[in-house]
Write an enzyme that holds these catalytic residues in place. Structure first.
Site, PDB file in Angstrom:
ATOM      1  N   HIS A 118     -18.337 -16.433   8.916  1.00  0.00           N
ATOM      2  CA  HIS A 118     -16.907 -16.783   9.013  1.00  0.00           C
ATOM      3  C   HIS A 118     -16.049 -15.544   9.245  1.00  0.00           C
ATOM      4  O   HIS A 118     -14.899 -15.488   8.816  1.00  0.00           O
ATOM      5  CB  HIS A 118     -16.439 -17.538   7.764  1.00  0.00           C
ATOM      6  N   SER A 177      -3.294   2.496  27.465  1.00  0.00           N
ATOM      7  CA  SER A 177      -2.190   1.650  27.891  1.00  0.00           C
ATOM      8  C   SER A 177      -1.327   2.400  28.900  1.00  0.00           C
ATOM      9  O   SER A 177      -1.206   3.627  28.830  1.00  0.00           O
ATOM     10  CB  SER A 177      -1.370   1.275  26.659  1.00  0.00           C
ATOM     11  N   LYS A 223      -2.956   4.397  22.715  1.00  0.00           N
ATOM     12  CA  LYS A 223      -3.941   3.311  22.753  1.00  0.00           C
ATOM     13  C   LYS A 223      -5.309   3.732  23.239  1.00  0.00           C
ATOM     14  O   LYS A 223      -5.448   4.558  24.130  1.00  0.00           O
ATOM     15  CB  LYS A 223      -3.428   2.177  23.648  1.00  0.00           C
ATOM     16  N   ASN A 247      -8.181   1.275  24.203  1.00  0.00           N
ATOM     17  CA  ASN A 247      -8.427  -0.170  24.292  1.00  0.00           C
ATOM     18  C   ASN A 247      -9.856  -0.513  24.719  1.00  0.00           C
ATOM     19  O   ASN A 247     -10.381   0.093  25.654  1.00  0.00           O
ATOM     20  CB  ASN A 247      -7.458  -0.802  25.299  1.00  0.00           C
ATOM     21  N   GLU A 303     -13.707  -6.563  26.372  1.00  0.00           N
ATOM     22  CA  GLU A 303     -12.963  -7.819  26.526  1.00  0.00           C
ATOM     23  C   GLU A 303     -13.326  -8.529  27.828  1.00  0.00           C
ATOM     24  O   GLU A 303     -13.459  -9.742  27.888  1.00  0.00           O
ATOM     25  CB  GLU A 303     -11.452  -7.539  26.511  1.00  0.00           C
TER      26      GLU A 303
END
Ligand code: ARG
Length: 478
Positions: A154, A275, A281, A283, A288
């Site tokens: 979970h 970014s 940032k 990232n 993704e």
């Protein structure tokens, strides 16, 4: 081409709808190979004069060399790769070129090309899946693998594990993927060539010879099925969706793991971006993007099935729409796997500060079971004790054995509440978290990965030999 019987050229929009030259670039190498094999058979059986067959083969090889150098472009005027090759051949060698299409239809031709092309793509996917596995195994067997982190259920701390078990588990999935791609590839073992448009041919073709020359075990059993069967495309898209599902899960490990506060993974600079606005940032865009690829993969599987549904047996033009779906599927999957292999190998895997010291609660309950307490009672008592304790103490604070013994007097004196890093060794069941089990897991993954890699390279070598025999440059298949 092929329009003499009509009084007008094809409508412009209709021609654009009809053309498959863009996606057919993926078939150029196999189309030339299959045509050379076909022409040789036509000569060997005496269906066309041997000398014509020789000139056709020489012409096709010359086109193959041009194609390998990137100088043969498909002309939309000729609808598809098959007509392009035939038109170019005839332009180069003259009337003999008009003999190539004897005892052959574009329907058995495209089915043969698809089988050949898919076999190549699947080999690439087998190799790429095995490489992801191998990257993961490399880290699992490095000192980082021995470090301990939360296993999640979970997406909450559940039980502590060696990083090696998490990485080895992802590696196991990618080995299964390689094995799945291989099974699908091995089922592509029958040559459609010689099935004609739908019903075979009255000319004395030697289908066994062409099948063998193209590396198939046999010729297909029904011409009608051969021109309409697209099962292997569907199989490949299914396998791609499963693999990208696994890829999305590993990618999520990287996205969540590099979230400040979780801090269990650091991606290498080669796999992060910054970014355009926020200079601080770092990232995980690539993770993704890999995660996202599984969405369109599922869509492609469904699209392919939808193109095929309701068609009568035999070649129907609808089938053409399935091709780009399959090509895109295998290309995107391969790319995602290549990225993951690098990302997984170069990331560092850490042990963040312990956020919950009570994840050894099951070991406490199990100790009570060993002392004769029914499990359900033990579960309730441990749960109540921990919830009482949380009111005054942080979850991260180590549990002292004295407070535990005061609460559970029936525990044997030797029992210690496992420290965060001791937990994995307590669970000794096979397939569980102890190092002994994890080492067995890693060995199994490694053995299967090596088996898969050697099967793949044996097949690559076999196909290369066949193509060398046909005089086709390997560059066309790279
Ligand atoms: N271009 C077609 C395809 O990709 C193959 C040829 C179709 N045959 C025909 N009679 N139009 O499926």
């Amino acid at each position: 081409m092929l329009r003499d019987r009509f009084s007008a050229p094809l409508d412009q929009a209709a021609a654009a709808l009809s053309s498959s030259v863009v996606e057919d670039r993926a078939l150029l190498g196999v189309d030339l190979w299959e045509s050379i094999v076909h022409a040789r058979m036509l000569g060997a059986t005496g269906i066309i004069p041997k000398a014509s067959a020789g000139r056709i083969v020489a012409g096709l090889r010359a086109i193959a060399r041009e194609a390998a150098a990137g100088r043969f472009l498909l002309d939309p005027l000729h609808e598809d790769v098959h007509l392009n090759v035939e038109a170019e051949l005839t332009r180069r060698i003259g009337p003999d070129g008009e003999r190539l299409h004897t005892a052959r239809s574009r329907n058995d031709q495209v089915a043969t090309d698809l089988a050949l092309a898919l076999r190549e793509s699947l080999l690439g996917l087998e190799g790429a899946s095995a490489r992801v596995s191998s990257s993961l195994l490399g880290v699992a067997r490095s000192p980082q693998g021995r470090t301990v982190v939360d296993g999640w259920t979970h997406t909450q701390p559940a039980q502590r594990l060696y990083w090696a078990q998490i990485l080895g588990t992802h590696a196991l999935r990618f080995v299964r993927d390689a094995e799945r791609f291989r099974r699908i590839r091995e089922r592509i073992d029958a040559s459609p060539l010689g099935s004609g448009a739908i019903a075979g041919t009255s000319l004395p073709v030697d289908r066994r010879a062409t099948a063998r020359a193209l590396g198939f075990a046999r010729a297909t059993a029904s011409s009608l099925d051969a021109v309409s069967d697209r099962d292997s495309g569907t199989d490949a898209l299914y396998a791609c969706s499963v693999t990208l599902l696994h890829a999305s899960s590993l990618a999520e490990e990287f996205v969540l793991g590099s979230l400040p506060g979780v801090d269990r993974v650091r991606l290498s600079d080669r796999f992060v971006t910054t970014s355009s606005l926020m200079p601080h940032k770092r990232n995980p865009d690539l993770a993704e993007l890999v995660r996202a690829e599984s969405g369109p993969a599922i869509g492609r599987l469904v699209s392919h099935l939808a193109v095929l549904k309701g068609l009568p047996v035999g070649y129907q033009r609808d089938l053409q729409l399935g091709k780009p779906i399959v090509f895109e599927g295998v290309v995107r999957t391969r790319l995602a796997l290549e990225v993951l292999a690098g990302m997984a190998a170069e990331a560092s895997y850490r042990t963040p500060p312990v956020s919950d010291a009570s994840t050894g609660s099951v070991e406490l309950a199990d100790a009570l079971v060993r002392a004769g307490v029914p499990f359900r009672t033990a579960h309730r008592r441990v749960g109540l004790w921990l919830s009482k304790r949380e009111k005054t103490t942080s979850r991260a604070a180590p549990i002292r054995d004295s407070e535990m013994q005061a609460e559970f007097p029936e525990l044997p004196r030797a029992f210690r509440f496992p420290g965060a890093d001791e937990e994995p060794e307590r669970r000794t069941s096979s397939g569980g978290s102890s190092w002994r089990s994890v080492a067995t897991l890693l060995d199994e993954v490694d053995r299967r990965r090596r088996q898969s890699e050697s099967a793949t390279s044996r097949e690559v070598a076999r196909l290369q030999r066949l193509r060398r025999g046909a005089g086709i440059p390997e560059r066309l298949f790279a």
